[in-house]
Write a protein that holds these residues in place. Structure first.
Motif, PDB file in Angstrom:
ATOM      1  N   SER A   1       6.085  -9.644  10.146  1.00  0.00           N
ATOM      2  CA  SER A   1       5.588 -10.158  11.424  1.00  0.00           C
ATOM      3  C   SER A   1       6.472 -11.288  11.927  1.00  0.00           C
ATOM      4  CB  SER A   1       4.156 -10.684  11.287  1.00  0.00           C
ATOM      5  OG  SER A   1       3.247  -9.635  11.049  1.00  0.00           O
TER       6      SER A   1
ATOM      7  N   ALA B   1       0.515 -14.246  14.634  1.00  0.00           N
ATOM      8  CA  ALA B   1       1.407 -13.320  13.929  1.00  0.00           C
ATOM      9  C   ALA B   1       1.403 -11.979  14.658  1.00  0.00           C
ATOM     10  CB  ALA B   1       0.952 -13.144  12.491  1.00  0.00           C
ATOM     11  N   VAL B   2       2.608 -11.476  14.977  1.00  0.00           N
ATOM     12  CA  VAL B   2       2.751 -10.216  15.711  1.00  0.00           C
ATOM     13  C   VAL B   2       3.648  -9.292  14.894  1.00  0.00           C
ATOM     14  CG1 VAL B   2       3.407  -9.136  17.880  1.00  0.00           C
ATOM     15  CG2 VAL B   2       2.592 -11.501  17.875  1.00  0.00           C
ATOM     16  N   PRO B   3       3.181  -8.095  14.520  1.00  0.00           N
ATOM     17  CA  PRO B   3       4.011  -7.181  13.725  1.00  0.00           C
ATOM     18  C   PRO B   3       5.343  -6.896  14.416  1.00  0.00           C
ATOM     19  CG  PRO B   3       1.749  -6.413  13.763  1.00  0.00           C
ATOM     20  CD  PRO B   3       1.832  -7.543  14.761  1.00  0.00           C
TER      21      PRO B   3
ATOM     22  N   LYS C   1       3.618  -7.500  21.289  1.00  0.00           N
ATOM     23  CA  LYS C   1       2.246  -7.035  21.051  1.00  0.00           C
ATOM     24  C   LYS C   1       2.026  -5.645  21.643  1.00  0.00           C
ATOM     25  CE  LYS C   1      -0.906 -10.955  20.514  1.00  0.00           C
ATOM     26  NZ  LYS C   1      -2.047 -11.677  21.148  1.00  0.00           N
TER      27      LYS C   1
END
Length: 352
Positions: free
Chosen positions: A169, A182-184, A276
Motif C-alpha cells: 500500500s 493506506a491505499v493498495p 483508490k
C-alpha cells in the motif's frame, strides 16, 4: 525499518502539506542486546565502522559530531532517552548494550536510508528497554533526531512511512495532522518501478535548506500582500500565489517555489483519489506533472534524472514517471504495467 519511495508529493512535508509514499522491500536491521558493563558499542556492517558511547554522554557526542553519519544513530538514541524521560518522569537505568547495524538501502539515493536508520535504531532501543512509543510520537522523535543532530531541516514523511507503512500500500499522509490513509498500490497489473540514477545527493549541502528557506520567504510575501496570517504554504491557494506575484510582492524565484508547493499538494490529493479508483492513467499524468514542476519550478532535478524520466515516459507500458525524494540525484519512480516491467527495466538499464 524499511526505506521508502514517494509516489508523489515532493517538498510538501515541511510545508505541512500532503505526501503519498510507500515502503520499499529494502531496509535497515539492528541486532544486539544488553551486556553487563562497559560502553555501548554499535558496529555498522556497510560502513565497517564501530563506535562507542555511554548513555549519559550520547547527546553531547551527537551534538559535537553534528552532520556526521554517526549523528543519526546517536541522535536517535538521545531522542529515545528524551522521550522516555518525558513520558515516564524517570531517568533511564544505567545500561550497556552492543549491536550490529545491517542495511541494503542505497545511501544518497533519495529513498530514505537515513530515516530507516533512525527508526531501526529507535526500535532496537525500544526493545532493549521494553518501552514503546505511540507511532506518531516515534516518528516525531526520529525526525527531531535528524533535524537536531544531522542538521537536516526535514519534514515528517520519511520517518512516518518507515514507522507506519504497510506492505502493498501507499500511505496518503496529511503532514499537519499526521492522519493517514493506506491505499493498495503495486499489486495486480500495475507495478511501481524505482530506478537509481547512481548520482548521490547530499541533503547537508546548501540546496535543500535553501528550498526550505525560500518557501518561508514566499509565504511571508503572500501574507504581506493579503494582510492575513497563514502558517504554511499548505494554507495557500494557487490563485493567491498568482495574485501576490502579479501585484509585485513576490520575486520570480519565490513565485516558482510557492507555485510548485501549492500545485503539488493538489496533485497529491488527486493522486490518492485516482489510486483508490484504480484510475492509473490519471495517476501517471499527475506523476508526470509533478516531475515537470520539480524540474522547472522547484529546480531540484538534474540531467541524469531528467534523462531517465524521458526514457521511461517514451516506453510502452509506462503510464507516468518522475524523480522521487529531495532531488539533486537519487532515483526516479515509474508507474508500469506488470506485463512491461521486465522489458522497461532492460531498456532503461541499456539506454541509461
Amino acid at each position: 525499518a524499511p526505506g521508502r519511495v514517494n509516489v508523489i508529493g515532493e517538498h510538501t512535508d515541511y510545508n505541512e502539506g500532503f505526501v503519498f509514499p510507500m515502503c520499499l522491500e529494502l531496509g535497515t536491521v539492528v541486532v544486539g542486546g544488553r551486556v553487563p558493563s562497559g560502553p555501548c558499542r554499535l558496529y555498522s556492517a556497510s560502513k565497517d565502522l564501530e563506535f562507542t558511547f555511554d548513555l549519559d554522554n550520547v547527546k553531547a557526542i551527537a551534538e559535537d559530531e553534528k552532520g556526521e553519519w554517526t549523528s543519526y544513530i546517536r541522535g536517535a538514541v538521545a531522542k529515545f532517552m528524551e522521550g522516555y524521560e518525558e513520558e515516564t518522569k524517570t531517568k533511564l537505568p544505567p545500561t550497556s548494550f552492543v549491536g550490529v547495524i545491517v542495511g541494503n538501502i542505497p545511501c544518497g539515493g533519495g529513498v530514505s536510508s537515513s530515516a530507516s536508520l533512525e527508526v531501526a535504531v529507535m526500535t532496537f532501543v525500544e526493545e532493549l528497554f521494553n518501552y514503546r512509543f505511540e507511532e506518531d510520537k516515534k516518528a516525531r522523535l526520529c525526525q527531531a533526531a535528524e533535524r537536531e543532530f544531522a542538521d537536516v531541516p526535514c519534514g515528517i514523511m520519511d520517518q512516518l512511512i518507515s514507522v507506519k507503512g504497510k506492505h502493498g500500500s501507499a500511505l496518503f499522509v496529511d503532514c499537519r495532522s499526521l492522519e493517514t490513509v493506506a491505499v493498495p498500490l503495486g499489486s495486480g497489473d500495475m507495478k511501481v518501478l524505482v530506478t537509481n540514477s547512481m548520482v548521490k545527493h547530499d541533503l547537508h549541502g546548501s540546496e535543500y535548506p535553501a528550498r526550505v528557506r525560500q518557501c518561508k520567504e514566499s509565504l511571508e510575501a503572500i501574507k504581506k500582500h493579503f494582510g492575513v496570517e497563514k502558517a504554511f504554504l499548505r494554507d495557500v491557494s494557487k490563485e493567491e500565489v498568482e495574485e501576490a506575484f502579479k501585484a509585485g510582492h513576490m520575486s520570480d524565484l519565490a513565485y516558482k517555489r510557492a507555485l510548485h508547493v501549492v500545485t503539488e499538494n493538489q496533485r497529491t490529493q488527486e493522486a490518492m483519489r485516482a489510486c483508490k479508483n484504480k484510475d492509473w492513467t490519471s495517476l501517471g499524468r499527475l506523476m508526470n506533472e509533478s516531475h515537470d514542476s520539480l524540474r522547472d519550478n522547484y529546480q531540484v532535478s538534474c540531467p541524469e534524472l531528467d534523462a531517465l524520466v524521458d526514457m521511461a515516459r517514451s516506453m510502452e507500458g509506462v503510464l507516468g514517471s518522475r524523480m522521487t525524494g529531495a532531488g539533486f540525484g537519487g532515483c526516479i519512480v515509474s508507474l508500469v504495467r506488470e506485463s512491461s516491467v521486465d522489458r522497461v527495466k532492460e531498456e532503461l538499464t541499456r539506454g541509461y
